[in-house]
Design an enzyme around this catalytic site. Structure first.
Site, PDB file in Angstrom:
ATOM      1  N   HIS A   1       0.831  -1.208   0.000  1.00 30.09           N
ATOM      2  CA  HIS A   1       0.000   0.000   0.000  1.00 30.09           C
ATOM      3  C   HIS A   1       0.864   1.256   0.000  1.00 30.09           C
ATOM      4  O   HIS A   1       0.592   2.217  -0.731  1.00 30.09           O
ATOM      5  CB  HIS A   1      -0.931  -0.001   1.209  1.00 30.09           C
ATOM      6  CG  HIS A   1      -1.832  -1.193   1.278  1.00 30.09           C
ATOM      7  ND1 HIS A   1      -2.736  -1.509   0.280  1.00 30.09           N
ATOM      8  CD2 HIS A   1      -1.969  -2.162   2.226  1.00 30.09           C
ATOM      9  CE1 HIS A   1      -3.388  -2.604   0.610  1.00 30.09           C
ATOM     10  NE2 HIS A   1      -2.927  -3.031   1.778  1.00 30.09           N
ATOM     11  N   LEU A   2       1.915   1.260   0.808  1.00 27.01           N
ATOM     12  CA  LEU A   2       2.788   2.427   0.871  1.00 27.01           C
ATOM     13  C   LEU A   2       3.557   2.602  -0.434  1.00 27.01           C
ATOM     14  O   LEU A   2       3.755   3.740  -0.904  1.00 27.01           O
ATOM     15  CB  LEU A   2       3.764   2.302   2.044  1.00 27.01           C
ATOM     16  CG  LEU A   2       4.686   3.510   2.275  1.00 27.01           C
ATOM     17  CD1 LEU A   2       3.877   4.776   2.495  1.00 27.01           C
ATOM     18  CD2 LEU A   2       5.616   3.251   3.453  1.00 27.01           C
ATOM     19  N   ALA A   3       3.989   1.513  -1.048  1.00 26.47           N
ATOM     20  CA  ALA A   3       4.696   1.588  -2.327  1.00 26.47           C
ATOM     21  C   ALA A   3       3.836   2.298  -3.366  1.00 26.47           C
ATOM     22  O   ALA A   3       4.322   3.138  -4.135  1.00 26.47           O
ATOM     23  CB  ALA A   3       5.071   0.191  -2.805  1.00 26.47           C
ATOM     24  N   ASP A   4       2.575   1.967  -3.379  1.00 25.37           N
ATOM     25  CA  ASP A   4       1.639   2.583  -4.318  1.00 25.37           C
ATOM     26  C   ASP A   4       1.543   4.087  -4.089  1.00 25.37           C
ATOM     27  O   ASP A   4       1.510   4.879  -5.030  1.00 25.37           O
ATOM     28  CB  ASP A   4       0.268   1.921  -4.150  1.00 25.37           C
ATOM     29  CG  ASP A   4      -0.640   2.174  -5.331  1.00 25.37           C
ATOM     30  OD1 ASP A   4      -0.135   2.189  -6.470  1.00 25.37           O
ATOM     31  OD2 ASP A   4      -1.844   2.353  -5.119  1.00 25.37           O
ATOM     32  N   GLN A   5       1.533   4.491  -2.812  1.00 23.96           N
ATOM     33  CA  GLN A   5       1.372   5.908  -2.473  1.00 23.96           C
ATOM     34  C   GLN A   5       2.642   6.728  -2.715  1.00 23.96           C
ATOM     35  O   GLN A   5       2.565   7.935  -2.915  1.00 23.96           O
ATOM     36  CB  GLN A   5       0.959   6.044  -1.003  1.00 23.96           C
ATOM     37  CG  GLN A   5      -0.379   5.416  -0.672  1.00 23.96           C
ATOM     38  CD  GLN A   5      -1.530   6.046  -1.430  1.00 23.96           C
ATOM     39  OE1 GLN A   5      -1.565   7.252  -1.615  1.00 23.96           O
ATOM     40  NE2 GLN A   5      -2.458   5.243  -1.887  1.00 23.96           N
TER      41      GLN A   5
ATOM     42  N   HIS B   1      -2.629  -2.680  -8.911  1.00 23.26           N
ATOM     43  CA  HIS B   1      -2.876  -1.243  -8.786  1.00 23.26           C
ATOM     44  C   HIS B   1      -1.583  -0.455  -8.922  1.00 23.26           C
ATOM     45  O   HIS B   1      -1.541   0.599  -9.560  1.00 23.26           O
ATOM     46  CB  HIS B   1      -3.539  -0.953  -7.434  1.00 23.26           C
ATOM     47  CG  HIS B   1      -4.123   0.415  -7.331  1.00 23.26           C
ATOM     48  ND1 HIS B   1      -3.372   1.531  -7.030  1.00 23.26           N
ATOM     49  CD2 HIS B   1      -5.383   0.856  -7.507  1.00 23.26           C
ATOM     50  CE1 HIS B   1      -4.148   2.596  -6.999  1.00 23.26           C
ATOM     51  NE2 HIS B   1      -5.377   2.220  -7.298  1.00 23.26           N
TER      52      HIS B   1
END
Length: 211
Positions: free
Chosen positions: A154-158, A179
């Site tokens: 999730h953090l990688a995506d952000q 995603h």
């Protein structure tokens, strides 16, 4: 908001941005009504981000948030965490809040390392036992603890957009989600940057942004 406060904002501060927030009310579906504010002091150029290691484990704790519901729900979730992760009572926090228009419940697990913080959150649902909610979060937390990748999915995506705006950066993470892959494609169409994703081993990938 826990994810932003503990996982995302600290990394953004490393990139030079002064960001703070304050919570007014919690909001849960279907009532909604959550309110919080963020203050951001902009800068001309973001610092380069490089996260390749977690560093040493500094602390861990779990928070069960209950709004307009019996406190026993959160107590059961924390008891499940204590049993499966063998954490002390000092690492278990119950938040029984009334500043919400509706009912809601979350269980969040925080894993603080010297270079990064991972936050795992599971949401209570009608008909889903408190113990099951806790086990959903515990399963994801255990998976993170077993791997070496510092940046969770999730953090990688952000972090892709901040790194792209900085013009360069490097993070090591788990296998990119669909995603994240889509996000990479879209960013490269909008900004003049190259984003490469390379597999290091079965459970570790490196994402590099360059201009």
């Amino acid at each position: 908001l826990d994810f932003l406060n503990y996982a995302f904002f600290p990394v953004i501060r490393k990139m030079g941005v002064n960001v703070t927030h304050s919570l007014k009310t919690y909001g849960f579906y279907p009532a909604g009504g959550g309110k919080w504010t963020v203050n951001i002091n902009p800068i001309e150029k973001l610092h380069t981000l490089d996260i390749s290691e977690r560093g040493n484990i500094e602390s861990h704790h779990a928070e069960a948030l209950v709004t307009n519901l019996p406190a026993s729900i959160g107590e059961r979730e924390l008891a499940t965490v204590k049993t499966h992760l063998q954490w002390d009572d000092n690492d278990l926090l119950l938040i029984n809040a009334d500043n919400s228009p509706g009912q809601g419940n979350t269980l969040s697990i925080f894993l603080q390392y010297s270079n990064i913080c991972e936050v795992v959150t599971a949401f209570g649902q009608k008909g889903l036992r408190a113990e099951k909610v806790a086990l959903n979060a515990i399963k994801e937390a255990k998976l993170y603890l077993q791997l070496d990748a510092p940046v969770g999915s999730h953090l990688a995506d952000q972090l892709l957009i901040p790194m792209a705006l900085a013009g360069e950066g490097r993070i090591r993470t788990v296998k990119p989600s669909s995603h994240t892959v889509t996000n990479i494609d879209v960013i490269q169409q909008l900004l003049d940057v190259s984003i490469m994703s390379e597999k290091i081993d079965e459970n570790l990938w490196e994402i590099v942004v360059s201009s």
